[in-house]
Scaffold this motif. Sequence first.
Motif, PDB file in Angstrom:
ATOM      1  N   ALA A  79     -13.748   3.757  -9.406  1.00 38.70           N
ATOM      2  CA  ALA A  79     -13.579   5.089  -8.828  1.00 38.70           C
ATOM      3  C   ALA A  79     -13.957   5.059  -7.345  1.00 38.70           C
ATOM      4  N   GLN A  80     -13.232   5.843  -6.542  1.00 37.10           N
ATOM      5  CA  GLN A  80     -13.476   5.871  -5.111  1.00 37.10           C
ATOM      6  C   GLN A  80     -13.900   7.260  -4.657  1.00 37.10           C
ATOM      7  N   ASP A  81     -14.545   7.278  -3.508  1.00 34.51           N
ATOM      8  CA  ASP A  81     -14.794   8.526  -2.797  1.00 34.51           C
ATOM      9  C   ASP A  81     -13.516   8.842  -2.025  1.00 34.51           C
ATOM     10  N   LEU A  82     -12.674   9.697  -2.577  1.00 34.23           N
ATOM     11  CA  LEU A  82     -11.345   9.926  -2.012  1.00 34.23           C
ATOM     12  C   LEU A  82     -11.359  10.806  -0.770  1.00 34.23           C
ATOM     13  N   THR A  83     -12.541  11.224  -0.323  1.00 36.84           N
ATOM     14  CA  THR A  83     -12.573  11.988   0.923  1.00 36.84           C
ATOM     15  C   THR A  83     -12.168  11.129   2.122  1.00 36.84           C
ATOM     16  N   TRP A  84     -12.105   9.809   1.936  1.00 36.91           N
ATOM     17  CA  TRP A  84     -11.639   8.962   3.042  1.00 36.91           C
ATOM     18  C   TRP A  84     -10.212   9.332   3.444  1.00 36.91           C
ATOM     19  N   LYS A  85      -9.410   9.781   2.473  1.00 35.63           N
ATOM     20  CA  LYS A  85      -8.034  10.169   2.795  1.00 35.63           C
ATOM     21  C   LYS A  85      -8.003  11.414   3.679  1.00 35.63           C
ATOM     22  N   GLN A  86      -8.958  12.315   3.459  1.00 42.42           N
ATOM     23  CA  GLN A  86      -9.026  13.502   4.304  1.00 42.42           C
ATOM     24  C   GLN A  86      -9.333  13.120   5.750  1.00 42.42           C
ATOM     25  N   GLU A  87     -10.201  12.131   5.933  1.00 44.61           N
ATOM     26  CA  GLU A  87     -10.502  11.663   7.289  1.00 44.61           C
ATOM     27  C   GLU A  87      -9.265  11.065   7.951  1.00 44.61           C
ATOM     28  N   VAL A  88      -8.508  10.302   7.174  1.00 44.88           N
ATOM     29  CA  VAL A  88      -7.293   9.687   7.721  1.00 44.88           C
ATOM     30  C   VAL A  88      -6.277  10.760   8.082  1.00 44.88           C
ATOM     31  N   ASP A  89      -6.112  11.760   7.212  1.00 43.16           N
ATOM     32  CA  ASP A  89      -5.165  12.841   7.493  1.00 43.16           C
ATOM     33  C   ASP A  89      -5.567  13.628   8.728  1.00 43.16           C
ATOM     34  N   ALA A  90      -6.883  13.786   8.931  1.00 40.48           N
ATOM     35  CA  ALA A  90      -7.343  14.505  10.117  1.00 40.48           C
ATOM     36  C   ALA A  90      -7.055  13.704  11.384  1.00 40.48           C
ATOM     37  N   ALA A  91      -7.174  12.385  11.276  1.00 40.04           N
ATOM     38  CA  ALA A  91      -6.938  11.529  12.440  1.00 40.04           C
ATOM     39  C   ALA A  91      -5.455  11.401  12.757  1.00 40.04           C
ATOM     40  N   VAL A  92      -4.622  11.316  11.696  1.00 43.61           N
ATOM     41  CA  VAL A  92      -3.171  11.147  11.875  1.00 43.61           C
ATOM     42  C   VAL A  92      -2.470  12.109  10.918  1.00 43.61           C
ATOM     43  N   PRO A  93      -2.251  13.351  11.338  1.00 41.31           N
ATOM     44  CA  PRO A  93      -1.628  14.334  10.446  1.00 41.31           C
ATOM     45  C   PRO A  93      -0.174  13.980  10.111  1.00 41.31           C
ATOM     46  N   GLY A  94       0.280  14.502   8.972  1.00 38.09           N
ATOM     47  CA  GLY A  94       1.697  14.379   8.629  1.00 38.09           C
ATOM     48  C   GLY A  94       2.065  13.173   7.802  1.00 38.09           C
ATOM     49  N   ILE A  95       1.110  12.501   7.186  1.00 39.97           N
ATOM     50  CA  ILE A  95       1.394  11.343   6.337  1.00 39.97           C
ATOM     51  C   ILE A  95       2.016  11.820   5.028  1.00 39.97           C
ATOM     52  N   GLU A  96       3.071  11.134   4.586  1.00 41.24           N
ATOM     53  CA  GLU A  96       3.692  11.425   3.293  1.00 41.24           C
ATOM     54  C   GLU A  96       3.393  10.280   2.330  1.00 41.24           C
ATOM     55  N   ARG A  97       2.720  10.584   1.248  1.00 41.26           N
ATOM     56  CA  ARG A  97       2.395   9.573   0.239  1.00 41.26           C
ATOM     57  C   ARG A  97       3.525   9.554  -0.789  1.00 41.26           C
ATOM     58  N   THR A  98       4.218   8.424  -0.874  1.00 43.79           N
ATOM     59  CA  THR A  98       5.496   8.387  -1.588  1.00 43.79           C
ATOM     60  C   THR A  98       5.465   7.659  -2.922  1.00 43.79           C
ATOM     61  N   GLY A  99       4.311   7.198  -3.369  1.00 43.20           N
ATOM     62  CA  GLY A  99       4.284   6.627  -4.704  1.00 43.20           C
ATOM     63  C   GLY A  99       3.315   5.479  -4.862  1.00 43.20           C
TER      64      GLY A  99
END
Length: 227
Positions: A79-99
């Motif tokens: 299991a991961q601390d998935l808040t890392w993705k929020q940090e990435v989205d804040a740094a580079v908005p508009g990422i599309e996770r495709t699968g």
Amino acid sequence: MRTGVASVLGQVSTPAAVFGSWQVGTPQRQHAVAEAIAGAWRRRPWPGPGLRSYAVLAADDGTTLLHFSQVDDLEDVPAQDLTWKQEVDAAVPGIERTGVSAGVLRRSTPAYGPAAEAACAVLVTRIFDGPDAERANRLVDAMFESSAETPAAEGLLSAHFYVSPDGATVLNYALWASADAHRQAIENRPAELEANAQWQQAHACPGLLSTSFQRFRPLLRLAPTAR
């Protein structure tokens, strides 16, 4: 955690792998996202011993990022601390996770060269019309048996075939010395291989809906800190 440019693709040696795809838009954003991921991960503890390594690679289309995680068991991914993705989205908005796709390692070629020499990874995805693990395993076995008498392509360092748990997908993750070596291998495939009946059957396997590939260059690899 550790990373190194020379070993960024790492050695493929674990029983299973998880592949994720993000669309980020441009080559500049590919690099920016990888840098943001590196920072976010290094601020957190490693998820657990079942995750052996995590790599981010940039597709040569200039828009796609591949996330390649080597794991011990698909049924017990740490299991991961998935808040890392929020940090990435804040740094580079508009990422599309495709699968996300995952597979258990079925077979690997010998190591024809050290992984540290790899400047390119190629992911081949084969999709069937439905679940059938035995059929997927037969396809992988037929490909290996058909090429047993053919020398490895120049520049191929290793290839690893994963089958999804339901058998609907076969993923071939291969390390190459360069993208050009892979291009040359496709353009100069040995005639004796193409004439091999098993090779032909594997590529015309009943129920095989599509075969596609992408080339990637390494951007980031993280692994547990050596103790």
